[in-house]
Design an enzyme around this catalytic site. Structure first.
Site, PDB file in Angstrom:
ATOM      1  N   LYS A 103      -1.581  -9.888  -5.804  1.00 50.37           N
ATOM      2  CA  LYS A 103      -1.213 -11.273  -6.042  1.00 50.37           C
ATOM      3  C   LYS A 103      -0.787 -11.931  -4.726  1.00 50.37           C
ATOM      4  O   LYS A 103      -0.321 -11.199  -3.843  1.00 50.37           O
ATOM      5  CB  LYS A 103      -0.100 -11.403  -7.082  1.00 50.37           C
ATOM      6  CG  LYS A 103       1.102 -10.472  -6.942  1.00 50.37           C
ATOM      7  CD  LYS A 103       1.962 -10.441  -5.735  1.00 50.37           C
ATOM      8  CE  LYS A 103       2.750 -11.609  -5.300  1.00 50.37           C
ATOM      9  NZ  LYS A 103       3.669 -11.308  -4.165  1.00 50.37           N
TER      10      LYS A 103
ATOM     11  N   ARG B 261       4.506 -12.315   7.888  1.00 47.71           N
ATOM     12  CA  ARG B 261       3.483 -12.866   6.988  1.00 47.71           C
ATOM     13  C   ARG B 261       4.046 -13.959   6.068  1.00 47.71           C
ATOM     14  O   ARG B 261       3.298 -14.752   5.509  1.00 47.71           O
ATOM     15  CB  ARG B 261       2.783 -11.769   6.190  1.00 47.71           C
ATOM     16  CG  ARG B 261       3.503 -11.258   4.998  1.00 47.71           C
ATOM     17  CD  ARG B 261       2.617 -10.374   4.125  1.00 47.71           C
ATOM     18  NE  ARG B 261       3.401  -9.745   3.087  1.00 47.71           N
ATOM     19  CZ  ARG B 261       3.782 -10.341   1.956  1.00 47.71           C
ATOM     20  NH1 ARG B 261       3.428 -11.583   1.707  1.00 47.71           N
ATOM     21  NH2 ARG B 261       4.501  -9.691   1.069  1.00 47.71           N
TER      22      ARG B 261
ATOM     23  N   SER C 137      -7.335   1.335   7.661  1.00 52.20           N
ATOM     24  CA  SER C 137      -6.408   0.446   8.347  1.00 52.20           C
ATOM     25  C   SER C 137      -7.132  -0.122   9.563  1.00 52.20           C
ATOM     26  O   SER C 137      -8.168   0.413   9.973  1.00 52.20           O
ATOM     27  CB  SER C 137      -5.186   1.255   8.782  1.00 52.20           C
ATOM     28  OG  SER C 137      -4.427   0.538   9.696  1.00 52.20           O
ATOM     29  N   ARG C 138      -6.571  -1.190  10.131  1.00 54.02           N
ATOM     30  CA  ARG C 138      -7.204  -1.772  11.326  1.00 54.02           C
ATOM     31  C   ARG C 138      -7.164  -0.791  12.494  1.00 54.02           C
ATOM     32  O   ARG C 138      -8.001  -0.817  13.372  1.00 54.02           O
ATOM     33  CB  ARG C 138      -6.488  -3.061  11.748  1.00 54.02           C
ATOM     34  CG  ARG C 138      -6.744  -4.237  10.859  1.00 54.02           C
ATOM     35  CD  ARG C 138      -5.791  -5.343  11.182  1.00 54.02           C
ATOM     36  NE  ARG C 138      -4.411  -4.887  11.049  1.00 54.02           N
ATOM     37  CZ  ARG C 138      -3.354  -5.469  11.577  1.00 54.02           C
ATOM     38  NH1 ARG C 138      -3.506  -6.546  12.307  1.00 54.02           N
ATOM     39  NH2 ARG C 138      -2.139  -5.001  11.399  1.00 54.02           N
TER      40      ARG C 138
ATOM     41  N   LEU D 244      -4.163  -6.418   1.235  1.00 53.17           N
ATOM     42  CA  LEU D 244      -4.121  -7.182   2.495  1.00 53.17           C
ATOM     43  C   LEU D 244      -3.400  -8.504   2.273  1.00 53.17           C
ATOM     44  O   LEU D 244      -2.995  -8.827   1.156  1.00 53.17           O
ATOM     45  CB  LEU D 244      -5.557  -7.429   2.972  1.00 53.17           C
ATOM     46  CG  LEU D 244      -6.415  -6.170   3.150  1.00 53.17           C
ATOM     47  CD1 LEU D 244      -7.867  -6.534   3.413  1.00 53.17           C
ATOM     48  CD2 LEU D 244      -5.855  -5.298   4.277  1.00 53.17           C
TER      49      LEU D 244
ATOM     50  N   ASP E  55       4.260 -16.055  -2.553  1.00 55.56           N
ATOM     51  CA  ASP E  55       4.814 -14.705  -2.609  1.00 55.56           C
ATOM     52  C   ASP E  55       5.809 -14.578  -3.753  1.00 55.56           C
ATOM     53  O   ASP E  55       5.573 -13.879  -4.732  1.00 55.56           O
ATOM     54  CB  ASP E  55       5.449 -14.322  -1.273  1.00 55.56           C
ATOM     55  CG  ASP E  55       5.580 -12.817  -1.185  1.00 55.56           C
ATOM     56  OD1 ASP E  55       6.563 -12.284  -1.729  1.00 55.56           O
ATOM     57  OD2 ASP E  55       4.673 -12.153  -0.637  1.00 55.56           O
TER      58      ASP E  55
ATOM     59  N   HIS F 137      -7.761 -11.838   0.662  1.00 51.49           N
ATOM     60  CA  HIS F 137      -8.160 -11.364  -0.668  1.00 51.49           C
ATOM     61  C   HIS F 137      -9.583 -11.811  -1.012  1.00 51.49           C
ATOM     62  O   HIS F 137     -10.416 -11.012  -1.453  1.00 51.49           O
ATOM     63  CB  HIS F 137      -7.178 -11.866  -1.735  1.00 51.49           C
ATOM     64  CG  HIS F 137      -5.797 -11.292  -1.589  1.00 51.49           C
ATOM     65  ND1 HIS F 137      -4.743 -11.647  -2.400  1.00 51.49           N
ATOM     66  CD2 HIS F 137      -5.277 -10.376  -0.708  1.00 51.49           C
ATOM     67  CE1 HIS F 137      -3.654 -10.979  -2.052  1.00 51.49           C
ATOM     68  NE2 HIS F 137      -3.947 -10.219  -1.017  1.00 51.49           N
TER      69      HIS F 137
ATOM     70  N   ALA G  75       0.854  -1.205   0.000  1.00 51.22           N
ATOM     71  CA  ALA G  75       0.000   0.000   0.000  1.00 51.22           C
ATOM     72  C   ALA G  75       0.885   1.248   0.000  1.00 51.22           C
ATOM     73  O   ALA G  75       0.574   2.252  -0.658  1.00 51.22           O
ATOM     74  CB  ALA G  75      -0.927  -0.015   1.209  1.00 51.22           C
TER      75      ALA G  75
ATOM     76  N   TYR H  60     -12.144  -1.287   6.872  1.00 54.07           N
ATOM     77  CA  TYR H  60     -12.030  -1.557   5.433  1.00 54.07           C
ATOM     78  C   TYR H  60     -13.400  -1.431   4.753  1.00 54.07           C
ATOM     79  O   TYR H  60     -13.517  -0.953   3.632  1.00 54.07           O
ATOM     80  CB  TYR H  60     -11.493  -2.974   5.198  1.00 54.07           C
ATOM     81  CG  TYR H  60     -10.148  -3.278   5.817  1.00 54.07           C
ATOM     82  CD1 TYR H  60      -9.115  -2.334   5.808  1.00 54.07           C
ATOM     83  CD2 TYR H  60      -9.891  -4.524   6.399  1.00 54.07           C
ATOM     84  CE1 TYR H  60      -7.871  -2.629   6.362  1.00 54.07           C
ATOM     85  CE2 TYR H  60      -8.658  -4.825   6.944  1.00 54.07           C
ATOM     86  CZ  TYR H  60      -7.650  -3.876   6.930  1.00 54.07           C
ATOM     87  OH  TYR H  60      -6.433  -4.177   7.469  1.00 54.07           O
TER      88      TYR H  60
END
Ligand SMILES: NC(=O)c1ccc[n+]([C@@H]2O[C@H](COP(=O)([O-])OP(=O)(O)OC[C@H]3O[C@@H](n4cnc5c(N)ncnc54)[C@H](OP(=O)(O)O)[C@@H]3O)[C@@H](O)[C@H]2O)c1
Length: 329
Positions: free
Chosen positions: A96, A162, A35-36, A73, A175, A78, A15, A57
């Site tokens: 992606k 992550r 954002s959270r 995210l 990834d 997704h 982002a 969101y």
């Protein structure tokens, strides 16, 4: 449409990178972000000049001024947030890997198509102009008949939580491996005759590194090496009977060198100065939306589905499921 107003879900690494890029674009507007945590959204939103800063969101998705939602995210989110966008008839550009597996991807693509809503995977490499230049070099026979592709996506990013958290869709394949498979697919197509693979796992159960080899018609072979623990190369080389093309970075196709059989450089080009490479996917979305399309020609749903099936095929060969898909496949 004057400017495409984007609404961004998340304020993490990607982002940040796309915000820095869009800040310099005339055609796209950084309109809304969530954002959270509101404090983080506020700091992030103000830094890049977003007009609307939200605490959830869902508020971005529900804002009628947002032309397209960009999902930035984690992989496992997704599908969930694309579904929420669908409920509000909101066009989506999704990072992606498009989803965790082919079943989620198929469902989204079918449901968005049924309602005639735009949906696309943000696999930025597909939109970068150098891709077409490389395809033209291959078509013109500058390196003769392309016979072998060798791709490295060897990049130590395992310190990022992550990447190792199985519940966030961690692992090297979804990834880094995405770029390796995408690179081969762009230049050798999708007619895979055979595939062999080997993997090793991180202590949390996600794949830490893998190799896969694919065979194509006319004896073409592609070799992909992917690692989130080693470090050093994200290079792709296309070897032909009359030369080779070296691409320094298979993600942004930033520096391309074409060699003849005498090992002389016969053509060389770089990405356009001042660009990050992320511009093109947003411009393509704007054009597609203006033309009333529901996908971008640069990265159509058929290509997303092909790649999703390849990831599933590799994971099936390794016996690797994510907790969120246990019992579903
Ligand atoms: N195209 C590219 O070049 C590229 C590059 C990197 C990543 N990506 C893709 O973009 C996606 C995001 O990657 P990233 O590197 O930006 O990840 P990241 O830095 O970890 O950011 C992801 C965002 O997800 C949000 N989030 C929601 N629930 C979370 C939770 N439980 N724990 C932590 N974060 C949570 C957070 O946003 P808030 O805290 O703001 O809500 C976080 O900033 C991935 O699917 C990745 O594959 C693409």
């Amino acid at each position: 449409m004057e400017k495409l107003k984007i609404g961004v879900l998340g304020s993490g690494d990607i982002a940040t990178r796309i915000s820095k890029t869009i800040l310099h674009m005339e055609e796209i507007e950084l309109y809304a972000v969530a954002s959270r945590t509101y404090d983080h959204a506020k700091t992030f939103g103000e830094k890049f000049g977003y007009k609307k800063i939200y605490m959830a969101y869902e508020e971005v998705i529900q804002d009628p001024e947002v032309d397209i939602v960009y999902i930035a995210l984690h992989h496992t989110q997704h599908y969930e947030f694309a579904k929420k966008c669908l409920a509000y008839h909101k066009p989506v550009l999704c990072e992606k890997p498009f989803t965790i597996n082919r079943y989620q991807a198929e469902e989204l693509i079918w449901e968005f198509a049924e309602k005639g809503i735009f949906l696309n995977e943000a696999l930025w490499t597909r939109f970068i102009p150098s891709k077409n230049k490389i395809l033209k070099i291959l078509e013109d026979g500058l390196i003769g008949e392309p016979k072998m592709i060798d791709v490295n996506m060897i990049c130590r990013i395992c310190d990022n939580i992550r990447m190792t958290d199985i519940n966030m869709g961690g692992g090297a394949l979804l990834d880094l491996g995405v770029y390796a498979l995408n690179f081969v697919s762009m230049f050798f197509g999708n007619d895979v005759e055979d595939m062999k693979t080997m993997v090793s796992f991180w202590e949390t159960g996600v794949d830490e590194q893998e190799v896969f080899i694919m065979k194509y018609p006319q004896g073409k072979i592609a070799v992909c090496k992917v690692s989130m623990v080693g470090n050093g190369s994200v290079e792709g080389i296309i070897y032909g009977t009359a030369g080779r093309i070296e691409i320094s970075d298979v993600m942004n196709l930033g520096h391309v060198k074409v060699y003849n059989l005498q090992n002389e450089v016969v053509e060389e080009f770089f990405a356009a100065e001042g660009t990050t490479g992320y511009e093109y996917e947003f411009l393509a979305c704007k054009k597609a939306l203006e033309n009333g399309l529901t996908e971008c020609e640069e990265m159509p749903h058929s290509e997303t589905m092909f790649l999703m099936k390849q990831y599933d095929r590799l994971r099936a060969a390794w016996g690797f499921d994510y907790p969120c898909e246990k019992g579903l496949n």
